[in-house]
Write a protein that holds these residues in place. Sequence first.
Motif, short mmCIF file in Angstrom:
data_model
loop_
_atom_site.label_atom_id
_atom_site.label_comp_id
_atom_site.label_asym_id
_atom_site.label_seq_id
_atom_site.Cartn_x
_atom_site.Cartn_y
_atom_site.Cartn_z
N SER A 180 0.62 -1.21 0.53
CA SER A 180 -0.05 0.78 -0.30
C SER A 180 0.48 0.64 -0.28
O SER A 180 2.04 1.31 0.10
CB SER A 180 -0.99 0.37 1.38
N ILE A 181 0.53 2.58 -0.45
CA ILE A 181 0.96 3.88 -0.59
C ILE A 181 0.75 4.32 0.95
O ILE A 181 0.01 4.07 1.70
CB ILE A 181 0.26 4.54 -1.50
N ARG A 182 2.33 4.83 1.54
CA ARG A 182 2.61 5.47 2.40
C ARG A 182 1.74 6.45 2.33
O ARG A 182 1.29 7.29 1.32
CB ARG A 182 3.79 5.05 3.24
N SER A 183 1.27 7.11 3.47
CA SER A 183 0.70 8.44 3.84
C SER A 183 1.41 9.20 3.51
O SER A 183 2.61 9.05 3.86
CB SER A 183 0.66 8.38 4.83
N LYS A 226 10.25 13.56 -6.64
CA LYS A 226 8.86 14.23 -7.67
C LYS A 226 8.14 12.85 -7.36
O LYS A 226 6.99 12.59 -7.81
CB LYS A 226 10.13 13.97 -8.79
N LEU A 227 8.24 11.18 -7.40
CA LEU A 227 7.95 10.68 -6.85
C LEU A 227 6.89 10.55 -5.89
O LEU A 227 6.30 9.95 -5.82
CB LEU A 227 8.39 9.22 -7.10
N ALA A 228 6.91 11.68 -4.56
CA ALA A 228 5.90 11.12 -4.59
C ALA A 228 4.67 11.41 -4.65
O ALA A 228 4.35 12.14 -5.50
CB ALA A 228 6.20 13.01 -3.06
N VAL A 229 3.38 10.40 -3.85
CA VAL A 229 2.01 10.41 -4.35
C VAL A 229 1.12 10.59 -3.52
O VAL A 229 1.02 9.91 -2.34
CB VAL A 229 2.11 8.79 -5.43
N PRO A 230 -0.42 10.89 -4.22
CA PRO A 230 -0.82 11.12 -3.43
C PRO A 230 -1.81 9.61 -2.54
O PRO A 230 -1.66 8.72 -3.18
CB PRO A 230 -2.13 11.98 -3.83
N GLU A 231 -2.19 9.59 -1.68
CA GLU A 231 -2.65 8.46 -0.90
C GLU A 231 -4.32 8.09 -1.58
O GLU A 231 -4.41 9.00 -2.47
CB GLU A 231 -3.10 9.10 0.59
N GLY A 232 -4.35 6.76 -1.46
CA GLY A 232 -5.40 6.55 -1.82
C GLY A 232 -5.13 5.50 -3.15
O GLY A 232 -5.98 4.75 -4.30
N LEU A 233 -4.00 6.14 -4.00
CA LEU A 233 -3.59 5.65 -5.64
C LEU A 233 -3.15 4.12 -4.75
O LEU A 233 -2.21 3.53 -4.05
CB LEU A 233 -2.22 6.47 -5.99
N THR A 234 -3.34 3.39 -5.88
CA THR A 234 -3.05 1.64 -5.36
C THR A 234 -1.59 1.33 -5.76
O THR A 234 -1.18 2.24 -7.05
CB THR A 234 -3.77 0.79 -6.29
N VAL A 235 -0.93 0.49 -4.78
CA VAL A 235 0.70 0.33 -5.69
C VAL A 235 0.47 0.05 -7.09
O VAL A 235 0.95 0.88 -7.94
CB VAL A 235 1.58 -0.70 -5.10
#
Length: 379
Positions: A180-183, A226-235
């Motif tokens: 899962s994506i980290r917060s 730049k790789l930081a991603v929003p929560e809720g996005l699946t791996v």
Amino acid sequence: MSIFSVRVIVPDTSHWAKWIDAALSSTSPDHAAAIGLYTAMISAGRIPLLSWHHLEELLAIEDEHWARRRIAYIQALPLVAYPKFSPDGAHPGSVVDVLSSEVAAVLEGARSLEQIRDSARTRLIKTGPGVQAIGSEAWVWDVLRTEFIERRDNAKLIAATKRIPLFDESRTVGEISKGSIRSLNEQAIMFAQLRGQISDHIQNRGDREISDPAAMAGDFMADVLKLAVPEGLTVRRLLEIALTAQGIDVTEIRDDIVLSELNELGVFRQRLEIVADNIGVPFAQLKATIDMRMLPSWQTQRALAKFGQERIRSSGSDVVDGSLAALAPYVAELFVDKRTAEDFKQLGTRAGPVTGLFGRIRRTSRFTDLLRSENDESK
């Protein structure tokens, strides 16, 4: 004009630099040897090859006047070899020209490594006076020198960080997708820890000429952030976004495939996109036609990366050495430094049939040895 009845040899950049500098300096103890070297080499049928990668290192110096003198010396040489796919532009080619020549060979029907090598070489290796290889305008190289200095520093960053494992590439897409994506807060903590680790890695294992490892780590992290991603996005979706941006189709991102294989394919596809522009063929056509295993230069570089020795410390010159290694199947002799020579030695039979295409891989610290064949040295 292409010449194959003589031996095209590729000096290491250090050989070019020592040779030219000694020839230009009347006070050098090697001045006489440097002055006579070129005529002796040509008389012996040994034509030195100059590439874009050589020029990057030869001109990435602070002394603008001496850089100009190096250019003038090369321009005055009556005959040199140089890689060049396209007839446009007065400059020698790079590894892109090597790949372009190989891809063109495949498109014209060559299939085996030997066929592709032989066909590509007729397109790739050119000979002519120095002024034909690099042009007659010195001001162009004055402008490029600034860029080369910046690229030299960037090469140190690339070499220092390329072996840092940001992700576990040994797992399959299916295994990774279960995560899962980290917060955002967890990501911030992770990135802060990573910056410290990278700074330590650069200081302890990076190029010794790097003066500020912390600042370089900051430059590296600017891209990582730049790789930081929003929560809720699946791996799984994150992987698809990252990999399709490198030219990989969603259908190729299978659960059973290992991430390292996809990353390698992604790097290859990015190179292939550059080649598509260079040879004027649609990228989609090349994706459907060209397999990385078909190309001698790619196989050479891949084998060196996979089987070469682990570096205790990286060097910015490793990047250029890796690019020059792509010429191994296309020339009679490739001169390399001690570490690259050991890399080639460690390939053995593990790299497969591509090693049978290589010219002689040679190591020497003396530029005067460019005149001597390997048989001469063994006497």
